[in-house]
Design an enzyme around this catalytic site. Structure first.
Site, PDB file in Angstrom:
ATOM      1  CG  ASN A 279      28.660  42.439 -28.607  1.00  0.00           C
ATOM      2  OD1 ASN A 279      28.560  42.858 -27.450  1.00  0.00           O
ATOM      3  ND2 ASN A 279      29.826  42.244 -29.176  1.00  0.00           N
TER       4      ASN A 279
ATOM      5  CD  GLN B 217      24.554  42.937 -31.660  1.00  0.00           C
ATOM      6  OE1 GLN B 217      23.724  42.174 -32.148  1.00  0.00           O
ATOM      7  NE2 GLN B 217      25.680  43.234 -32.272  1.00  0.00           N
TER       8      GLN B 217
ATOM      9  CG  HIS C 175      26.039  47.989 -39.532  1.00  0.00           C
ATOM     10  ND1 HIS C 175      26.675  46.773 -39.378  1.00  0.00           N
ATOM     11  CD2 HIS C 175      26.552  48.786 -38.583  1.00  0.00           C
ATOM     12  CE1 HIS C 175      27.547  46.857 -38.372  1.00  0.00           C
ATOM     13  NE2 HIS C 175      27.488  48.075 -37.878  1.00  0.00           N
TER      14      HIS C 175
ATOM     15  CB  THR D 112      28.041  67.699 -44.594  1.00  0.00           C
ATOM     16  OG1 THR D 112      28.647  68.979 -44.705  1.00  0.00           O
ATOM     17  CG2 THR D 112      26.889  67.572 -45.570  1.00  0.00           C
TER      18      THR D 112
ATOM     19  CB  CYS E 203      35.115  44.004 -32.995  1.00  0.00           C
ATOM     20  SG  CYS E 203      33.481  44.637 -33.318  1.00  0.00           S
TER      21      CYS E 203
HETATM   22  N1  PLP Z   1      28.018  48.158 -29.557  1.00  0.00           N
HETATM   23  C1  PLP Z   1      27.651  46.886 -29.775  1.00  0.00           C
HETATM   24  C2  PLP Z   1      26.952  46.127 -28.686  1.00  0.00           C
HETATM   25  C3  PLP Z   1      27.911  46.280 -30.995  1.00  0.00           C
HETATM   26  O1  PLP Z   1      27.553  45.010 -31.204  1.00  0.00           O
HETATM   27  C4  PLP Z   1      28.585  47.022 -32.008  1.00  0.00           C
HETATM   28  C5  PLP Z   1      28.925  46.410 -33.299  1.00  0.00           C
HETATM   29  O2  PLP Z   1      28.983  45.216 -33.442  1.00  0.00           O
HETATM   30  C6  PLP Z   1      28.930  48.360 -31.736  1.00  0.00           C
HETATM   31  C7  PLP Z   1      28.637  48.888 -30.500  1.00  0.00           C
HETATM   32  C8  PLP Z   1      29.604  49.213 -32.774  1.00  0.00           C
HETATM   33  O3  PLP Z   1      28.668  49.661 -33.727  1.00  0.00           O
HETATM   34  P1  PLP Z   1      29.168  50.192 -35.163  1.00  0.00           P
HETATM   35  O4  PLP Z   1      29.587  48.984 -35.940  1.00  0.00           O
HETATM   36  O5  PLP Z   1      27.966  50.856 -35.759  1.00  0.00           O
HETATM   37  O6  PLP Z   1      30.253  51.156 -34.917  1.00  0.00           O
END
Ligand code: PLP
Length: 391
Positions: free
Chosen positions: A150, A178, A200, A236, A324
């Protein structure tokens, strides 16, 4: 606004929103209901299961809906190697550059007595299949290596990993959050046993995703409760979210080839301009095995965080590492793993391009980055000494 942060999230396609709305307002039946009104929701959820399965060369029964990528990653790992499971206390092999949804889950499993090997990556962010093979132990139950990173966009050697896993009778999970719908993926051909994805990241709604689980694998349920998802994931179903994700998959599959080529061209144009017009710049990740939309560069003698604030005042959205960790100014674990010295890593910017970006936007961003870099470097004594040693 110029949005170059598609790796963090994407705009929900208006056609996706349109497909979702009736399932909030009018057709709100609970898929578990036994009457006609509820069966409409159930049928629709099942049709999305098929759309997703077809996109991966899988069977509909192998797709399980989740609340997104984080849940899918947690479920894959804890469901296979967590307590109360056939493989609990065994061994997992992963890499040092995984998303925290994997790394923090591994940390949790280690505290439960599971062994975890974190593979090194080379300076481009690639794991080595040979090192992977050497890390296999008799008790290794699972290999979890991301499809594409990512932060730096490096695409891992998934096919080779799948072959190694198969040869050694070990399960292979890949975090394809990704990569899914940005690169072609066929789970059976690639030897993938479990795969996580998140809506998303491909113009679908937030808070919904899925885990592909190959037929015959029975991970411990992650959510306990009702009998939804064939008793594997209680709760659900997020019916409008699932329907929106299904629409996004349909649209994404129809346009993937064309968009991949267009976004790749823009990415290469941006990389070329940045590298040829700004001195002391470094491209992170692999030049060739790279996500179509990923541009990750380190600009020496500047702070990435300062640059982001200035770019924001110009209406440009980008990121310093993964979203993150945006509020955490320590150097990212991915940049550390590729061996980037801290003073260079601190000037790292990630631009992630999408299909709606234009060449004009890229030109504006490169011109702005160029100007801001010159300005910021004006405050760096180290840089001034290098360019004007006699001053
Ligand atoms: N794994 C990777 C490689 C990601 O880039 C991300 C989010 O940026 C996630 C997991 C987490 O996904 P989510 O935002 O749907 O929890």
């Amino acid at each position: 606004m110029i949005y170059l942060d598609h790796g963090a999230t994407t705009a929900t396609d208006p056609r996706v929103v349109e497909a979702m709305l009736p399932w909030y307002e009018k057709k709100y039946g609970n898929p578990s209901g036994l009457y006609e009104f509820a069966s409409k929701s159930r049928e629709q959820v099942e049709s999305v299961r098929k759309i997703i399965a077809d996109s991966l060369g899988a069977d509909p029964e192998e797709i399980y809906f989740t609340s997104g990528g984080t849940e899918a990653d947690n479920w894959a790992l804890k469901g296979i190697a967590g307590q109360g499971n056939r493989f609990s206390g065994k061994h997992i092999i992963t890499s040092k550059i995984e998303h925290h949804a994997i790394l923090h889950t591994c940390d949790y499993l280690e505290r439960q007595g599971c062994g975890v090997t974190y593979l090194d990556v080379d300076e481009q962010g690639m794991i080595s299949p040979e090192q992977l093979e050497r890390a296999i132990r008799p008790e290794t139950a699972l290999i979890s290596i991301m499809f594409a990173n990512n932060e730096i966009g490096t695409v891992e050697p998934v096919y080779e990993i799948g072959q190694i896993a198969r040869k050694n009778h070990i399960l292979f999970h890949t975090d394809a959050v990704q990569a899914y719908l940005h690169l072609p993926i066929q789970v059976k051909e690639m030897g993938i046993d479990l795969l996580s994805a998140s809506s998303h990241k491909f113009c679908g709604p937030k808070g919904v995703g899925f885990l592909y689980i190959r037929d015959g694998i029975v991970p411990e349920p992650f959510m306990h409760g009702g009998a939804q998802e064939r008793r594997a994931r209680a709760g659900t179903e997020n019916v409008p979210g699932i329907i929106g994700m299904g629409k996004a998959v349909e649209l994404g599959m129809a346009s993937m080839g064309q968009e991949m080529a267009a976004v790749r061209e823009l990415r290469d144009y941006m990389i070329h301009r940045l590298q040829s017009e700004i001195p002391f710049i470094r491209l992170n990740g692999s030049a060739k095995r790279r996500l179509p939309g990923n541009v990750n560069v380190s600009l020496q003698f500047i702070e990435g965080a300062s640059m982001l604030v200035l770019l924001d005042t110009e209406g440009i959205c980008a990121s310093a590492g993964s979203a993150c960790t945006a509020s955490d100014h320590t150097v990212s674990h991915v940049l550390q793993a590729i061996g980037l010295p801290e003073e260079i890593a601190r000037g790292t910017l990630r631009f992630t391009l999408g299909a709606e970006n234009t060449k004009q936007e890229i030109d504006t961003v490169v011109d702005t980055v160029k100007l801001l870099t010159e300005n910021l470097r004006g405050f760096s004594e180290e840089y001034q000494q290098i360019i004007r040693p006699d001053a």
